[in-house]
Scaffold this motif. Structure first.
Motif, PDB file in Angstrom:
ATOM      1  N   ALA A 250       0.825  -1.217   0.000  1.00 33.44           N
ATOM      2  CA  ALA A 250       0.000   0.000   0.000  1.00 33.44           C
ATOM      3  C   ALA A 250       0.849   1.253   0.000  1.00 33.44           C
ATOM      4  CB  ALA A 250      -0.933  -0.009   1.214  1.00 33.44           C
ATOM      5  N   LEU A 251       2.001   1.194   0.641  1.00 33.78           N
ATOM      6  CA  LEU A 251       2.859   2.372   0.759  1.00 33.78           C
ATOM      7  C   LEU A 251       3.796   2.526  -0.440  1.00 33.78           C
ATOM      8  CD1 LEU A 251       3.590   4.701   2.729  1.00 33.78           C
ATOM      9  CD2 LEU A 251       5.385   3.218   3.624  1.00 33.78           C
ATOM     10  N   MET A 252       4.407   1.433  -0.855  1.00 34.22           N
ATOM     11  CA  MET A 252       5.464   1.527  -1.846  1.00 34.22           C
ATOM     12  C   MET A 252       4.941   1.758  -3.260  1.00 34.22           C
ATOM     13  SD  MET A 252       7.962   1.468   0.113  1.00 34.22           S
ATOM     14  CE  MET A 252       9.233   1.585  -1.143  1.00 34.22           C
ATOM     15  N   ILE A 253       3.803   1.208  -3.609  1.00 36.53           N
ATOM     16  CA  ILE A 253       3.290   1.397  -4.976  1.00 36.53           C
ATOM     17  C   ILE A 253       3.035   2.869  -5.282  1.00 36.53           C
ATOM     18  CG2 ILE A 253       1.332   0.931  -6.497  1.00 36.53           C
ATOM     19  CD1 ILE A 253       1.232  -1.884  -5.413  1.00 36.53           C
ATOM     20  N   PRO A 254       2.303   3.619  -4.426  1.00 35.90           N
ATOM     21  CA  PRO A 254       2.135   5.053  -4.721  1.00 35.90           C
ATOM     22  C   PRO A 254       3.453   5.825  -4.686  1.00 35.90           C
ATOM     23  CG  PRO A 254       0.490   4.313  -3.144  1.00 35.90           C
ATOM     24  CD  PRO A 254       1.498   3.215  -3.258  1.00 35.90           C
ATOM     25  N   LEU A 255       4.318   5.492  -3.725  1.00 35.71           N
ATOM     26  CA  LEU A 255       5.579   6.222  -3.635  1.00 35.71           C
ATOM     27  C   LEU A 255       6.457   5.978  -4.864  1.00 35.71           C
ATOM     28  CD1 LEU A 255       6.547   5.816   0.135  1.00 35.71           C
ATOM     29  CD2 LEU A 255       5.578   7.810  -1.010  1.00 35.71           C
ATOM     30  N   PHE A 256       6.571   4.736  -5.282  1.00 38.99           N
ATOM     31  CA  PHE A 256       7.367   4.445  -6.469  1.00 38.99           C
ATOM     32  C   PHE A 256       6.731   5.038  -7.721  1.00 38.99           C
ATOM     33  CE2 PHE A 256       9.524   1.011  -4.013  1.00 38.99           C
ATOM     34  CZ  PHE A 256      10.820   1.428  -4.271  1.00 38.99           C
ATOM     35  N   VAL A 281      -2.508  12.622  -6.355  1.00 36.29           N
ATOM     36  CA  VAL A 281      -2.585  11.173  -6.491  1.00 36.29           C
ATOM     37  C   VAL A 281      -1.960  10.488  -5.279  1.00 36.29           C
ATOM     38  CG1 VAL A 281      -1.966   9.163  -7.889  1.00 36.29           C
ATOM     39  CG2 VAL A 281      -2.591  11.317  -9.011  1.00 36.29           C
ATOM     40  N   VAL A 282      -0.669  10.714  -5.069  1.00 35.25           N
ATOM     41  CA  VAL A 282       0.018  10.026  -3.983  1.00 35.25           C
ATOM     42  C   VAL A 282      -0.550  10.434  -2.630  1.00 35.25           C
ATOM     43  CG1 VAL A 282       2.252   9.622  -2.889  1.00 35.25           C
ATOM     44  CG2 VAL A 282       2.105   9.832  -5.375  1.00 35.25           C
ATOM     45  N   ALA A 283      -0.669  11.737  -2.388  1.00 38.15           N
ATOM     46  CA  ALA A 283      -1.177  12.212  -1.097  1.00 38.15           C
ATOM     47  C   ALA A 283      -2.631  11.810  -0.884  1.00 38.15           C
ATOM     48  CB  ALA A 283      -1.028  13.732  -1.004  1.00 38.15           C
ATOM     49  N   ARG A 284      -3.448  11.882  -1.940  1.00 43.06           N
ATOM     50  CA  ARG A 284      -4.859  11.509  -1.785  1.00 43.06           C
ATOM     51  C   ARG A 284      -5.010  10.024  -1.497  1.00 43.06           C
ATOM     52  NH1 ARG A 284      -9.175  14.122  -3.431  1.00 43.06           N
ATOM     53  NH2 ARG A 284     -10.085  12.632  -1.983  1.00 43.06           N
ATOM     54  N   VAL A 285      -4.159   9.201  -2.098  1.00 46.05           N
ATOM     55  CA  VAL A 285      -4.253   7.761  -1.897  1.00 46.05           C
ATOM     56  C   VAL A 285      -3.803   7.360  -0.497  1.00 46.05           C
ATOM     57  CG1 VAL A 285      -3.155   5.580  -2.582  1.00 46.05           C
ATOM     58  CG2 VAL A 285      -4.153   7.069  -4.311  1.00 46.05           C
ATOM     59  N   LEU A 286      -2.840   8.071   0.070  1.00 42.64           N
ATOM     60  CA  LEU A 286      -2.255   7.662   1.343  1.00 42.64           C
ATOM     61  C   LEU A 286      -2.753   8.443   2.551  1.00 42.64           C
ATOM     62  CD1 LEU A 286       1.476   7.083   0.322  1.00 42.64           C
ATOM     63  CD2 LEU A 286      -0.305   5.367   0.668  1.00 42.64           C
ATOM     64  N   PHE A 287      -3.111   9.711   2.367  1.00 46.63           N
ATOM     65  CA  PHE A 287      -3.346  10.567   3.530  1.00 46.63           C
ATOM     66  C   PHE A 287      -4.741  11.183   3.590  1.00 46.63           C
ATOM     67  CE2 PHE A 287       1.259  11.053   2.469  1.00 46.63           C
ATOM     68  CZ  PHE A 287       1.744  10.297   3.520  1.00 46.63           C
ATOM     69  N   SER A 288      -5.669  10.751   2.770  1.00 43.51           N
ATOM     70  CA  SER A 288      -7.005  11.352   2.796  1.00 43.51           C
ATOM     71  C   SER A 288      -7.798  10.982   4.038  1.00 43.51           C
ATOM     72  CB  SER A 288      -7.793  10.936   1.547  1.00 43.51           C
ATOM     73  OG  SER A 288      -7.240  11.522   0.390  1.00 43.51           O
ATOM     74  N   VAL A 289      -7.341   9.976   4.795  1.00 49.44           N
ATOM     75  CA  VAL A 289      -8.038   9.618   6.033  1.00 49.44           C
ATOM     76  C   VAL A 289      -7.698  10.570   7.173  1.00 49.44           C
ATOM     77  CG1 VAL A 289      -8.312   7.176   5.468  1.00 49.44           C
ATOM     78  CG2 VAL A 289      -6.214   7.963   6.578  1.00 49.44           C
ATOM     79  N   MET A 290      -6.749  11.478   6.944  1.00 48.05           N
ATOM     80  CA  MET A 290      -6.432  12.473   7.975  1.00 48.05           C
ATOM     81  C   MET A 290      -7.489  13.567   7.953  1.00 48.05           C
ATOM     82  SD  MET A 290      -4.510  13.560  10.434  1.00 48.05           S
ATOM     83  CE  MET A 290      -3.001  12.595  10.294  1.00 48.05           C
ATOM     84  N   PRO A 291      -8.264  13.735   9.034  1.00 45.14           N
ATOM     85  CA  PRO A 291      -9.319  14.759   9.037  1.00 45.14           C
ATOM     86  C   PRO A 291      -8.758  16.153   8.822  1.00 45.14           C
ATOM     87  CG  PRO A 291      -9.597  13.224  10.872  1.00 45.14           C
ATOM     88  CD  PRO A 291      -8.257  12.932  10.265  1.00 45.14           C
ATOM     89  N   GLY A 292      -9.478  16.933   8.024  1.00 43.98           N
ATOM     90  CA  GLY A 292      -9.101  18.316   7.778  1.00 43.98           C
ATOM     91  C   GLY A 292      -8.196  18.533   6.599  1.00 43.98           C
ATOM     92  N   THR A 293      -7.730  17.462   5.951  1.00 43.37           N
ATOM     93  CA  THR A 293      -6.840  17.641   4.807  1.00 43.37           C
ATOM     94  C   THR A 293      -7.566  18.242   3.615  1.00 43.37           C
ATOM     95  OG1 THR A 293      -7.237  15.306   4.234  1.00 43.37           O
ATOM     96  CG2 THR A 293      -5.223  15.831   5.451  1.00 43.37           C
ATOM     97  N   TRP A 294      -8.890  18.275   3.656  1.00 41.91           N
ATOM     98  CA  TRP A 294      -9.635  18.871   2.541  1.00 41.91           C
ATOM     99  C   TRP A 294      -9.645  20.398   2.595  1.00 41.91           C
ATOM    100  CZ3 TRP A 294     -12.221  15.982   6.376  1.00 41.91           C
ATOM    101  CH2 TRP A 294     -12.921  16.742   7.306  1.00 41.91           C
ATOM    102  N   VAL A 295      -9.234  20.986   3.714  1.00 33.68           N
ATOM    103  CA  VAL A 295      -9.328  22.436   3.869  1.00 33.68           C
ATOM    104  C   VAL A 295      -8.452  23.156   2.857  1.00 33.68           C
ATOM    105  CG1 VAL A 295      -8.872  24.369   5.422  1.00 33.68           C
ATOM    106  CG2 VAL A 295      -9.936  22.289   6.297  1.00 33.68           C
ATOM    107  N   SER A 296      -7.186  22.764   2.765  1.00 32.52           N
ATOM    108  CA  SER A 296      -6.288  23.442   1.842  1.00 32.52           C
ATOM    109  C   SER A 296      -6.685  23.211   0.392  1.00 32.52           C
ATOM    110  CB  SER A 296      -4.854  22.945   2.057  1.00 32.52           C
ATOM    111  OG  SER A 296      -4.769  21.544   1.840  1.00 32.52           O
ATOM    112  N   ALA A 297      -7.311  22.072   0.107  1.00 31.45           N
ATOM    113  CA  ALA A 297      -7.717  21.791  -1.271  1.00 31.45           C
ATOM    114  C   ALA A 297      -8.926  22.619  -1.682  1.00 31.45           C
ATOM    115  CB  ALA A 297      -8.039  20.308  -1.421  1.00 31.45           C
ATOM    116  N   SER A 298      -9.795  22.945  -0.708  1.00 35.90           N
ATOM    117  CA  SER A 298     -11.030  23.649  -1.063  1.00 35.90           C
ATOM    118  C   SER A 298     -10.888  25.160  -1.058  1.00 35.90           C
ATOM    119  CB  SER A 298     -12.151  23.239  -0.093  1.00 35.90           C
ATOM    120  OG  SER A 298     -11.792  23.567   1.240  1.00 35.90           O
ATOM    121  N   ASN A 299     -10.189  25.719  -0.045  1.00 37.69           N
ATOM    122  CA  ASN A 299     -10.132  27.176   0.035  1.00 37.69           C
ATOM    123  C   ASN A 299      -8.769  27.720   0.441  1.00 37.69           C
ATOM    124  OD1 ASN A 299     -10.108  26.629   2.878  1.00 37.69           O
ATOM    125  ND2 ASN A 299     -12.331  26.466   2.786  1.00 37.69           N
ATOM    126  N   GLY A 300      -7.829  26.853   0.739  1.00 37.18           N
ATOM    127  CA  GLY A 300      -6.486  27.312   1.047  1.00 37.18           C
ATOM    128  C   GLY A 300      -6.347  28.060   2.349  1.00 37.18           C
TER     129      GLY A 300
END
Length: 350
Positions: A250-256, A281-300
């Motif tokens: 799960a970790l190495m495929i997106p990173l590579f 792609v990489v960040a969304r696949v691995l870190f989207s379960v972190m609450p609040g990560t959508w803030v910077s994507a929506s309004n910065g």
């Protein structure tokens, strides 16, 4: 003579067994996931909140001790005014605050409440990540998948119950733990204000917006469920596909993949930088379960005392639903969950 017999044959017996409704089956699957992972879903956020409150109390005690020791050499100078902590009259201090200072106090209280309630959400990210990673792999590893497949439970309902547990059940329990932590923090601060002759209503509950923060946290549950779909789908797919070490896959495929794209500048074919691939792609696949990560994507927005009210507003919260990044991620997550369902139908490692 035959009429009663015909009526009895036409009328179903009261003791006849009817198959359970599909919603009842799905509800039981959710209960199964909760009881099997109660430690991560329920207790871990509560323990994290309790540790947060304990550290807050310890910091207050240390501050009191340090201030009292500093009194031996005279009074403490803060903002040009001399006062001691044990003799501080917070009521008098509040009466001397101008509207701008009260506004700063309100923003600071809201930010403090957000920070106090963030501990259960940090734990939530790790719980959801490793729960999805082992959701389908562990049952193949311990061979319990054979038992569950012997029951009248479809692979679709089983996998969807795990996805729903990760995107709805676990966040809802984490929100409950964060609210308990936040109001516990407010009670601790209120007690400190009372000890120093302050009015908690004027200093804590009035300037702050605990109800607005609470409503924002509850309203964030569906946003989190949608935003976390890429990571949940990817981890469930890896859990269903990998025969060993799902974490490394799960970790190495997106990173590579990110390294490969950056190395050969593949994004230049689309007139984009490689950072776009890492972020979307990489960040969304691995870190989207972190609450609040959508803030910077929506309004910065950056989290600071001046932007807290805007950050926790429902308008800002649901503005994320208008971004293409969210819905593309939902589609990608749905495709990967569908692939995980198909894989579970035939892969049992033996």
């Amino acid at each position: 003579m035959n009429a009663p017999a015909e009526n009895m044959a036409a009328t179903p017996r009261s003791g006849a067994i009817t198959p359970p409704h599909r919603t009842h089956t799905f509800k039981m699957l959710l209960k199964r996931e909760f009881w099997e992972h109660k430690g991560g879903f329920f207790w871990a956020p509560l323990v994290a909140g309790g540790i947060s409150l304990l550290l807050t109390v310890m910091a207050i005690i240390v501050g009191e001790v340090v201030a009292r020791r500093a009194m031996a050499d005279g009074k403490i100078d803060i903002d040009g005014g001399d006062f001691t902590v044990n003799g501080l009259d917070l009521g008098q201090l509040t009466s001397q605050m101008d509207p701008s200072r009260m506004h700063e106090l309100a923003n600071a209280m809201d930010l403090s409440m957000l920070l106090a309630s963030s501990w259960p959400f940090i734990v939530l990210a790790f719980v959801v990540f490793f729960y999805c990673l082992g959701a389908l792999y562990d049952e193949r590893k311990d061979r319990s998948v054979l038992f569950w497949k012997s029951l009248p439970l479809s692979d679709r309902d089983t996998v969807l119950s795990k996805a729903a547990s990760a995107t709805l059940l676990a966040p809802a329990l984490a929100v409950g733990a964060s609210l308990v932590t936040m109001f516990g923090f407010l009670l601790v601060i209120s007690l400190v204000a009372l000890v120093h002759n302050g009015n908690p209503i004027e200093l804590v509950w009035g300037p702050g917006s605990p109800l607005l923060v609470s409503a924002s946290l509850i309203a964030a549950i569906p946003v989190y469920a949608l935003w976390a779909m890429p990571t949940v789908g990817w981890l469930l797919l890896c859990s269903a596909w990998s025969r060993s070490k799902p974490f490394l896959w799960a970790l190495m495929i997106p990173l590579f993949a990110g390294i490969f794209v950056s190395w050969f500048d593949l994004m230049q074919a689309f007139n984009m930088e490689s950072t776009w691939f890492w972020k979307n792609v990489v960040a969304r696949v691995l870190f989207s379960v972190m609450p609040g990560t959508w803030v910077s994507a929506s309004n910065g927005l950056d989290v600071s005392p001046d932007t807290v009210r805007e950050l926790i507003s429902l308008k800002t919260m649901y503005a994320t639903l208008l971004t293409p990044e969210l819905w593309i991620g939902v589609l990608a997550g749905a495709v990967m969950i569908f692939a995980a369902i198909r894989l579970r139908r035939w892969r049992d490692d033996g």
